[in-house]
Motif scaffolding. Structure first.
Motif, PDB file in Angstrom:
ATOM      1  N   GLY A   1       3.866 -72.128 -13.958  1.00 11.83           N
ATOM      2  CA  GLY A   1       5.033 -71.721 -13.185  1.00 11.83           C
ATOM      3  C   GLY A   1       6.320 -72.307 -13.728  1.00 11.83           C
ATOM      4  O   GLY A   1       6.409 -72.741 -14.877  1.00 11.83           O
ATOM      5  N   SER A   2       7.329 -72.340 -12.873  1.00  9.66           N
ATOM      6  CA  SER A   2       8.626 -72.892 -13.251  1.00  9.66           C
ATOM      7  C   SER A   2       8.685 -74.363 -12.865  1.00  9.66           C
ATOM      8  O   SER A   2       8.519 -74.709 -11.687  1.00  9.66           O
ATOM      9  CB  SER A   2       9.761 -72.134 -12.557  1.00  9.66           C
ATOM     10  OG  SER A   2      10.997 -72.795 -12.745  1.00  9.66           O
TER      11      SER A   2
ATOM     12  N   TRP B   1       9.466 -77.573  -8.808  1.00 13.41           N
ATOM     13  CA  TRP B   1       8.820 -78.791  -8.333  1.00 13.41           C
ATOM     14  C   TRP B   1       9.821 -79.904  -8.049  1.00 13.41           C
ATOM     15  O   TRP B   1       9.468 -80.920  -7.446  1.00 13.41           O
ATOM     16  CB  TRP B   1       7.798 -79.285  -9.359  1.00 13.41           C
ATOM     17  CG  TRP B   1       6.704 -78.306  -9.608  1.00 13.41           C
ATOM     18  CD1 TRP B   1       6.565 -77.476 -10.672  1.00 13.41           C
ATOM     19  CD2 TRP B   1       5.593 -78.025  -8.742  1.00 13.41           C
ATOM     20  NE1 TRP B   1       5.445 -76.701 -10.551  1.00 13.41           N
ATOM     21  CE2 TRP B   1       4.821 -77.018  -9.376  1.00 13.41           C
ATOM     22  CE3 TRP B   1       5.171 -78.524  -7.511  1.00 13.41           C
ATOM     23  CZ2 TRP B   1       3.667 -76.508  -8.805  1.00 13.41           C
ATOM     24  CZ3 TRP B   1       4.011 -78.025  -6.942  1.00 13.41           C
ATOM     25  CH2 TRP B   1       3.269 -77.025  -7.592  1.00 13.41           C
ATOM     26  N   LEU B   2      11.073 -79.728  -8.454  1.00 16.35           N
ATOM     27  CA  LEU B   2      12.081 -80.758  -8.236  1.00 16.35           C
ATOM     28  C   LEU B   2      12.464 -80.858  -6.766  1.00 16.35           C
ATOM     29  O   LEU B   2      12.648 -79.837  -6.080  1.00 16.35           O
ATOM     30  CB  LEU B   2      13.329 -80.455  -9.064  1.00 16.35           C
ATOM     31  CG  LEU B   2      13.188 -80.598 -10.584  1.00 16.35           C
ATOM     32  CD1 LEU B   2      14.357 -79.928 -11.289  1.00 16.35           C
ATOM     33  CD2 LEU B   2      13.093 -82.064 -10.979  1.00 16.35           C
ATOM     34  N   ALA B   3      12.572 -82.089  -6.255  1.00 18.26           N
ATOM     35  CA  ALA B   3      13.090 -82.290  -4.906  1.00 18.26           C
ATOM     36  C   ALA B   3      14.566 -81.891  -4.870  1.00 18.26           C
ATOM     37  O   ALA B   3      15.251 -81.907  -5.898  1.00 18.26           O
ATOM     38  CB  ALA B   3      12.923 -83.747  -4.499  1.00 18.26           C
ATOM     39  N   LEU B   4      15.041 -81.544  -3.692  1.00 15.18           N
ATOM     40  CA  LEU B   4      16.437 -81.133  -3.515  1.00 15.18           C
ATOM     41  C   LEU B   4      17.140 -82.122  -2.600  1.00 15.18           C
ATOM     42  O   LEU B   4      16.548 -82.638  -1.643  1.00 15.18           O
ATOM     43  CB  LEU B   4      16.516 -79.728  -2.911  1.00 15.18           C
ATOM     44  CG  LEU B   4      15.818 -78.607  -3.689  1.00 15.18           C
ATOM     45  CD1 LEU B   4      15.931 -77.295  -2.920  1.00 15.18           C
ATOM     46  CD2 LEU B   4      16.398 -78.463  -5.089  1.00 15.18           C
TER      47      LEU B   4
ATOM     48  N   VAL C   1      -0.613 -78.809 -15.434  1.00 17.60           N
ATOM     49  CA  VAL C   1      -0.398 -78.559 -16.852  1.00 17.60           C
ATOM     50  C   VAL C   1      -1.288 -77.403 -17.293  1.00 17.60           C
ATOM     51  O   VAL C   1      -2.354 -77.148 -16.716  1.00 17.60           O
ATOM     52  CB  VAL C   1      -0.674 -79.816 -17.698  1.00 17.60           C
ATOM     53  CG1 VAL C   1       0.335 -80.907 -17.370  1.00 17.60           C
ATOM     54  CG2 VAL C   1      -2.092 -80.315 -17.506  1.00 17.60           C
ATOM     55  N   LEU C   2      -0.849 -76.703 -18.327  1.00 17.21           N
ATOM     56  CA  LEU C   2      -1.597 -75.550 -18.826  1.00 17.21           C
ATOM     57  C   LEU C   2      -2.799 -75.960 -19.663  1.00 17.21           C
ATOM     58  O   LEU C   2      -3.751 -75.184 -19.804  1.00 17.21           O
ATOM     59  CB  LEU C   2      -0.671 -74.658 -19.657  1.00 17.21           C
ATOM     60  CG  LEU C   2       0.455 -73.952 -18.889  1.00 17.21           C
ATOM     61  CD1 LEU C   2       1.394 -73.247 -19.869  1.00 17.21           C
ATOM     62  CD2 LEU C   2      -0.111 -72.946 -17.888  1.00 17.21           C
ATOM     63  N   ALA C   3      -2.773 -77.148 -20.228  1.00 16.10           N
ATOM     64  CA  ALA C   3      -3.838 -77.590 -21.128  1.00 16.10           C
ATOM     65  C   ALA C   3      -5.192 -77.554 -20.427  1.00 16.10           C
ATOM     66  O   ALA C   3      -5.362 -78.116 -19.345  1.00 16.10           O
ATOM     67  CB  ALA C   3      -3.548 -78.994 -21.644  1.00 16.10           C
ATOM     68  N   GLN C   4      -6.145 -76.934 -21.060  1.00 17.31           N
ATOM     69  CA  GLN C   4      -7.474 -76.800 -20.477  1.00 17.31           C
ATOM     70  C   GLN C   4      -8.179 -78.154 -20.405  1.00 17.31           C
ATOM     71  O   GLN C   4      -8.164 -78.928 -21.357  1.00 17.31           O
ATOM     72  CB  GLN C   4      -8.303 -75.816 -21.305  1.00 17.31           C
ATOM     73  CG  GLN C   4      -7.745 -74.406 -21.321  1.00 17.31           C
ATOM     74  CD  GLN C   4      -8.525 -73.481 -22.239  1.00 17.31           C
ATOM     75  OE1 GLN C   4      -9.568 -73.839 -22.776  1.00 17.31           O
ATOM     76  NE2 GLN C   4      -8.016 -72.262 -22.436  1.00 17.31           N
TER      77      GLN C   4
ATOM     78  N   ASP D   1       8.733 -75.993 -18.837  1.00 21.61           N
ATOM     79  CA  ASP D   1       8.201 -74.700 -18.389  1.00 21.61           C
ATOM     80  C   ASP D   1       7.087 -74.207 -19.312  1.00 21.61           C
ATOM     81  O   ASP D   1       6.128 -73.581 -18.857  1.00 21.61           O
ATOM     82  CB  ASP D   1       9.307 -73.646 -18.365  1.00 21.61           C
ATOM     83  CG  ASP D   1      10.223 -73.772 -17.148  1.00 21.61           C
ATOM     84  OD1 ASP D   1       9.863 -74.513 -16.211  1.00 21.61           O
ATOM     85  OD2 ASP D   1      11.284 -73.124 -17.141  1.00 21.61           O
ATOM     86  N   ARG D   2       7.194 -74.492 -20.603  1.00 19.27           N
ATOM     87  CA  ARG D   2       6.217 -73.986 -21.564  1.00 19.27           C
ATOM     88  C   ARG D   2       4.873 -74.696 -21.477  1.00 19.27           C
ATOM     89  O   ARG D   2       3.875 -74.169 -21.964  1.00 19.27           O
ATOM     90  CB  ARG D   2       6.767 -74.101 -22.996  1.00 19.27           C
ATOM     91  CG  ARG D   2       7.930 -73.168 -23.284  1.00 19.27           C
ATOM     92  CD  ARG D   2       8.202 -73.080 -24.792  1.00 19.27           C
ATOM     93  NE  ARG D   2       8.621 -74.348 -25.347  1.00 19.27           N
ATOM     94  CZ  ARG D   2       9.880 -74.780 -25.380  1.00 19.27           C
ATOM     95  NH1 ARG D   2      10.844 -74.023 -24.858  1.00 19.27           N
ATOM     96  NH2 ARG D   2      10.185 -75.940 -25.917  1.00 19.27           N
TER      97      ARG D   2
END
Length: 529
Positions: free
Chosen positions: A437-438, A442-445, A333-336, A432-433
């Motif tokens: 990254g995107s 991270w999603l499994a395929l 996560v972007l949160a510091q 994403d926000r």
């Protein structure tokens, strides 16, 4: 399972095998009644089911309902259920931007009060912790009166109000029962982020806003804060299937008979015994008799099988998106100062600011999909990895379940599939926000290279598990008290038809994973006898 019943006549037939129907069946069989449960789908459990949503992976996701707060310990004890829930270390995480533009996060911890205090202080100043605690005190004061009564006959509103003796209790009554929820939130929460977090509990699954004069938001809110007396939402160990399995074991042990792929077509009322007509998977009709019929299904199905009419109220409209995901790893996560484990373990709130949700509500009310759409999610496997196979655990896989708000049934009435895909992409954009990254990476395929992600609209929920208009409560959540003088002293499960009872979420005090209406329907039958 066999498609033919063992006998032609039963004391009780239960229509629908959601957890409430299973609770009722287990209680009644334990009391010596002969009980048949009829389920239209091929598997038992209804909304409280777990399945391999992504067949290429050994992961059993709770596909429709996720967490447990309202299931009373008394029911588990009475039925000797082997069912466990586990505390999440984080109650909630809400990302936001500080005044300098830096990414931050509001963390409410279940295990570290100082973490919560400092996080609230950073968001909204020194006074906010004290006022937040006052709001929690109000919730606990009302829950202390409400929670113990949910497995008892209904009491009048006047009786409840008269029991509110202290200043805190009287303020709680006014704030949560008499006035729109928005007033108390705005009185004690001084920042848009915290207000939005609190209001989420008043919107989950229903289409409403803080100052809705119908008080739909208040009723929804109370379902989310009274459970267990403290409102804590816990993780079912093994997923929701563990509850279903425990109830089926309890029922079978007392002699309950279960039939799947058995859709009830009608109930013909009789003076002493009713006749229940159902079709098996091959379309063949079978008739069984029963003294009592318990219906664990929505009002639309109830009306259909009893030959009545269904007239939903505007507040009955469901408003939900459910998204299940399997991830190769948790994104950062972007949160510091917030780790991924801390953020995703609790209810992770996305685009749920107070003002933003008012805008999304107004947008959706006008028939337009809100952008950004509000939602919340959590990672089951951070608290309970047992739903993953050993190989997936070793590789660091995780599940995520997202619950979208302000997504009423009306939005998907036209261009359903295209709108569903649009909404899915909006939620992924929102992730994403707040993640590095995107998020999609991270999603499994699956074996065909498709991302392991599943989305359900209100229409999908209506079709798959018989939720009228996709409403997770079956209809608008009810109050905890008798809403008429005639209802006082009843169980809230009685209907206009003799010996036909509601044993599901549409009963009074129904909704959520509680077992309460199932218990109360069983008690109503036993009290009558």
């Amino acid at each position: 399972m066999p498609n033919a019943p063992d006998r032609a006549s039963y004391d009780v037939v239960v229509v629908g095998s959601g957890h409430n129907g299973l609770v009722a069946a287990a209680y009644l069989a334990k009391a010596g009644k002969s009980v048949l449960v009829l389920e239209r789908n091929a598997t038992l459990g209804g909304a409280t089911a777990s399945k391999k949503v992504f067949p290429d992976y050994d992961a059993y996701l709770s596909s429709y309902s996720y967490l447990v707060s309202l299931f009373p310990k008394k029911i588990a004890d009475d039925l000797t259920l082997r069912f466990e829930t586990r505390q999440r270390r984080t109650a909630s995480f809400t990302p936001y931007h500080a005044s300098d533009g830096s990414p931050r996060g509001l963390v409410i911890s279940n295990v570290d009060e100082e973490r919560s205090r400092e996080s609230l202080r950073s968001l909204a100043g020194d006074q906010q912790w004290a006022d937040y605690q006052k709001l929690m005190e109000l919730e606990l004061a009302l829950a202390a009166h409400v929670w113990p009564t949910l497995l008892q006959p209904l009491r009048s509103k006047r009786d409840f109000e008269a029991a509110m003796k202290t200043e805190v209790e009287r303020e709680a009554w006014t704030s949560f029962v008499e006035e729109p929820l928005g007033r108390v939130i705005e009185r004690y929460a001084h920042h848009d982020v915290l207000r939005g977090l609190l209001m989420t509990d008043g919107k989950i699954g229903v289409f409403t806003e803080p100052h809705d004069p119908s008080l739909l938001q208040n009723r929804c809110f109370l379902y989310h804060v009274v459970g267990g007396g403290d409102g804590e939402w816990r993780v079912p160990v093994g997923g929701m299937r563990s509850l279903v399995n425990a109830l089926v074991v309890a029922g079978r042990g007392s002699g309950v008979e279960f039939l799947t792929s058995a859709e009830v077509k009608r109930v013909d009322l009789g003076p002493a015994r009713h006749t229940v007509a159902f079709e098996n998977g091959e379309g063949e009709e079978t008739l069984v008799e029963a003294e009592h019929v318990l219906v664990n299904a929505g009002p639309k199905t109830f009306a259909r099988i009893l030959g009545g009419e269904w007239h939903p109220e505007p507040t009955d409209e469901g408003s939900v998106i459910k998204i299940n995901m399997l991830l190769k790893q948790l994104p950062k996560v972007l949160a510091q100062g917030v780790s991924s484990e801390e953020a995703f373990a609790g209810s992770f709130h996305i685009d749920e600011g107070y003002a933003q949700m008012q805008r999304s509500y107004e947008t959706a009310r006008g028939g337009v999909i809100p952008n950004p759409p509000p939602g919340e999610m959590y990672c089951h496997t951070l608290t309970d990895p047992s739903i993953l196979g050993d190989d997936l655990r070793a590789k660091g896989f995780h599940t995520l379940t997202l619950f979208g708000l302000d997504m009423p049934y009306r939005l998907f009435a036209e261009d359903h599939d295209a709108r569903r895909e649009q909404v899915l992409n909006l939620y992924l954009d929102g992730l994403d926000r707040v993640c590095e990254g995107s998020f999609r990476e991270w999603l499994a395929l699956d074996r065909d290279g498709r991302p392991c992600i599943e989305i359900k609209t209100p229409q999908d929920l209506e079709q798959e598990i018989d939720l009228d208009q996709g409403n997770i409560f079956h209809n608008a959540p009810s109050w905890f008290y008798a809403e008429s003088a005639e209802a006082s002293g009843t169980w809230g499960v009685e209907t206009a038809y003799p010996r036909v009872y509601l044993a599901g979420s549409s009963a009074q005090r129904g909704g959520a994973v509680s077992g309460i209406p199932g218990h109360n329907a069983a008690m109503c039958v036993l009290a009558r006898d």
